[in-house]
Design a protein around this motif. Structure first.
Motif, mmCIF file in Angstrom:
data_model
loop_
_atom_site.group_PDB
_atom_site.id
_atom_site.type_symbol
_atom_site.label_atom_id
_atom_site.label_comp_id
_atom_site.label_asym_id
_atom_site.label_seq_id
_atom_site.Cartn_x
_atom_site.Cartn_y
_atom_site.Cartn_z
ATOM 1 N N LEU A 58 -61.332 -20.522 16.260
ATOM 2 C CA LEU A 58 -60.297 -20.709 15.245
ATOM 3 C C LEU A 58 -58.884 -20.706 15.841
ATOM 4 O O LEU A 58 -58.012 -21.458 15.406
ATOM 5 C CB LEU A 58 -60.396 -19.622 14.174
ATOM 6 N N LYS A 59 -58.652 -19.847 16.837
ATOM 7 C CA LYS A 59 -57.322 -19.790 17.428
ATOM 8 C C LYS A 59 -56.949 -21.127 18.069
ATOM 9 O O LYS A 59 -55.798 -21.580 17.984
ATOM 10 C CB LYS A 59 -57.243 -18.668 18.457
ATOM 11 N N GLU A 67 -58.495 -28.866 8.110
ATOM 12 C CA GLU A 67 -59.689 -28.962 7.266
ATOM 13 C C GLU A 67 -60.947 -28.565 8.030
ATOM 14 O O GLU A 67 -61.850 -27.921 7.483
ATOM 15 C CB GLU A 67 -59.808 -30.380 6.711
ATOM 16 N N GLU A 68 -61.020 -28.938 9.307
ATOM 17 C CA GLU A 68 -62.173 -28.531 10.118
ATOM 18 C C GLU A 68 -62.193 -27.019 10.308
ATOM 19 O O GLU A 68 -63.261 -26.390 10.279
ATOM 20 C CB GLU A 68 -62.118 -29.245 11.472
ATOM 21 N N GLY A 69 -61.010 -26.434 10.491
ATOM 22 C CA GLY A 69 -60.947 -24.989 10.642
ATOM 23 C C GLY A 69 -61.292 -24.259 9.358
ATOM 24 O O GLY A 69 -61.954 -23.212 9.382
ATOM 25 N N LEU A 70 -60.869 -24.811 8.226
ATOM 26 C CA LEU A 70 -61.155 -24.175 6.937
ATOM 27 C C LEU A 70 -62.632 -24.243 6.578
ATOM 28 O O LEU A 70 -63.110 -23.456 5.759
ATOM 29 C CB LEU A 70 -60.304 -24.832 5.841
ATOM 30 N N ASP A 99 -63.609 -21.007 8.255
ATOM 31 C CA ASP A 99 -63.093 -19.856 7.510
ATOM 32 C C ASP A 99 -62.148 -20.387 6.446
ATOM 33 O O ASP A 99 -60.994 -20.727 6.716
ATOM 34 C CB ASP A 99 -62.349 -18.906 8.443
ATOM 35 N N ALA A 100 -62.636 -20.459 5.217
ATOM 36 C CA ALA A 100 -61.876 -21.057 4.116
ATOM 37 C C ALA A 100 -60.663 -20.229 3.722
ATOM 38 O O ALA A 100 -59.778 -20.721 3.006
ATOM 39 C CB ALA A 100 -62.780 -21.248 2.901
ATOM 40 N N LEU A 119 -54.166 -21.488 8.633
ATOM 41 C CA LEU A 119 -54.631 -22.857 8.441
ATOM 42 C C LEU A 119 -54.227 -23.383 7.063
ATOM 43 O O LEU A 119 -53.848 -24.550 6.925
ATOM 44 C CB LEU A 119 -56.150 -22.921 8.604
ATOM 45 N N VAL A 120 -54.312 -22.534 6.056
ATOM 46 C CA VAL A 120 -53.920 -22.941 4.708
ATOM 47 C C VAL A 120 -52.437 -23.295 4.677
ATOM 48 O O VAL A 120 -52.030 -24.321 4.113
ATOM 49 C CB VAL A 120 -54.226 -21.814 3.692
ATOM 50 N N GLU A 121 -51.607 -22.454 5.316
ATOM 51 C CA GLU A 121 -50.168 -22.701 5.341
ATOM 52 C C GLU A 121 -49.820 -23.948 6.143
ATOM 53 O O GLU A 121 -48.977 -24.759 5.724
ATOM 54 C CB GLU A 121 -49.453 -21.488 5.946
#
Length: 377
Positions: free
Chosen positions: A141-142, A165-168, A171-172, A177-179
């Motif tokens: 993820l990092k 989107e791939e990272g979410l 981990d949704a 990632l959301v920001e």
């Protein structure tokens, strides 16, 4: 005991002076490897053999590549915490050069080096590290976060969104990632909006230019285009003139334009060769007469006219036919449009130009010597 104490103080004079608080001694003490607070960025083995020895002891080549890579990773982390990102990059690179064969460790080294490169503003290098880290560990993820951030900085907003989107999917709820995805989406929409506006503006300007050229063509005004490589004139009307070749802006920023009444207004340059002076009219209405402008321009004598001879009634106006090397006298009572419609007048660089000389002056006689002049009847 006293003799032993004296011998010890003699053997370590720098240490003794430092302990006694003598000025400058602390700085000298830090030059000794044992007491150094920071290691130099580069070690010269010949000039600093003691440091080279300590380095070889710290990173013993007899240790396994994995152990060495881990030690370099820890060293890089220490530099990173101190915000010494350049040294951190060097340490992580040394760790990767050990080729330890541990995908997890190498992924961390790439990710950490990418983070250091990111803080240095080396976004493309940081992105390459993020890509390598993902190859070694697709769910890292990092590395995904770092790659998304790099794409944002490089203005690759679609790629940034894809990475987020791939990272979410892993981990949704990952806040970063959301920001980042929200930021990239906002910037992408702004970029698309600006592109649409620019395209619409370009289309509008193109349309206005076509209308302007149509008005010039309708008046049978001939334009001389500035060639890019070799001298070239377009004299057969405007049918052959491309929009890309005509620049209506003058050197001063003024440009020919149509007013609300559909009349052309031109930037016009007056040249006074005898005194190497000029006058510039930013918007000369096509139906205005030259004499009307001369009356305003010379209502007061210019400071360079020491002989006080530049009077509207004393001036003659000419234009030059460069192709034939001939001069044509203008009638001051004519309008700009009448002059521009002359069969041998060509507007250069979007700016009509005329020469003004004093009638029968010695300079005028000398200026026209050897030139063919077409005077008024």
């Amino acid at each position: 005991m006293r003799d032993l104490k004296e011998r010890k103080e003699g053997a370590f004079p720098l240490l003794a002076s430092c302990l006694q608080g003598q000025p400058g001694s602390a700085k000298e003490l830090e030059a000794i490897p044992m007491f150094m607070k920071r290691c130099p960025a580069e070690i010269d083995a010949e000039r600093q053999p003691d440091l080279a020895c300590l380095q070889s002891l710290l990173f013993d080549e007899e240790q396994s590549p994995a152990e060495l890579a881990k030690m370099y990773k820890n060293e890089g982390n220490d530099y990173f915490k101190e915000k010494d990102y350049k040294r951190a990059v060097v340490a992580y690179s040394e760790g990767l050069q050990r080729r330890c064969g541990d995908p997890e460790l190498n992924a961390v080294l790439h990710t950490n080096r990418g983070a250091a490169q990111f803080h240095l503003g080396n976004y493309r290098s940081a992105l390459r590290d993020a890509i390598q880290a993902r190859k070694l560990k697709p769910t890292h993820l990092k590395a995904i976060i770092r790659g998304a951030l790099c794409h944002v900085e490089l203005k690759n907003f679609s790629e940034a969104i894809a990475w987020c989107e791939e990272g979410l999917q892993i981990d949704a709820k990952e806040r970063k990632l959301v920001e980042t995805r929200a930021k990239a989406d906002k910037l992408k929409r702004a970029e698309e909006r600006d592109a649409r506006r620019a395209k619409a503006m370009e289309k509008k300007e193109q349309c206005q230019k076509e209308i302007l050229l149509a008005a010039i063509k309708e008046r049978n005004i001939k334009l001389a285009l500035e060639p890019s490589s070799e001298e070239e004139e377009i004299s057969g009307g405007l049918a052959e003139i491309s929009l890309d070749g005509f620049h209506c802006d003058s050197a001063t920023g003024a440009k020919v334009h149509l007013d609300a009444d559909g009349s052309l207004n031109w930037p016009v340059l007056f040249l006074y060769p005898e005194h190497e002076q000029t006058d510039f009219i930013a918007a000369f209405h096509e139906n205005s007469r030259f004499i009307d402008h001369l009356m305003v321009m010379f209502a007061e004598l210019p400071p360079w006219d020491l002989e006080r001879k530049y009077l509207p009634s004393s001036l003659e106006l000419y234009f030059e036919d460069e192709e034939r090397a001939e001069m044509y006298e203008l009638n001051p009572g004519h309008t700009l449009l009448q002059v521009l419609q002359h069969e041998r007048y060509f507007v250069k660089a979007g700016t009509p130009a005329v020469l003004a000389l004093v009638k029968h002056s010695p300079f005028s006689e000398k200026y026209f010597c050897g030139k063919k002049v077409h005077r008024l009847p």
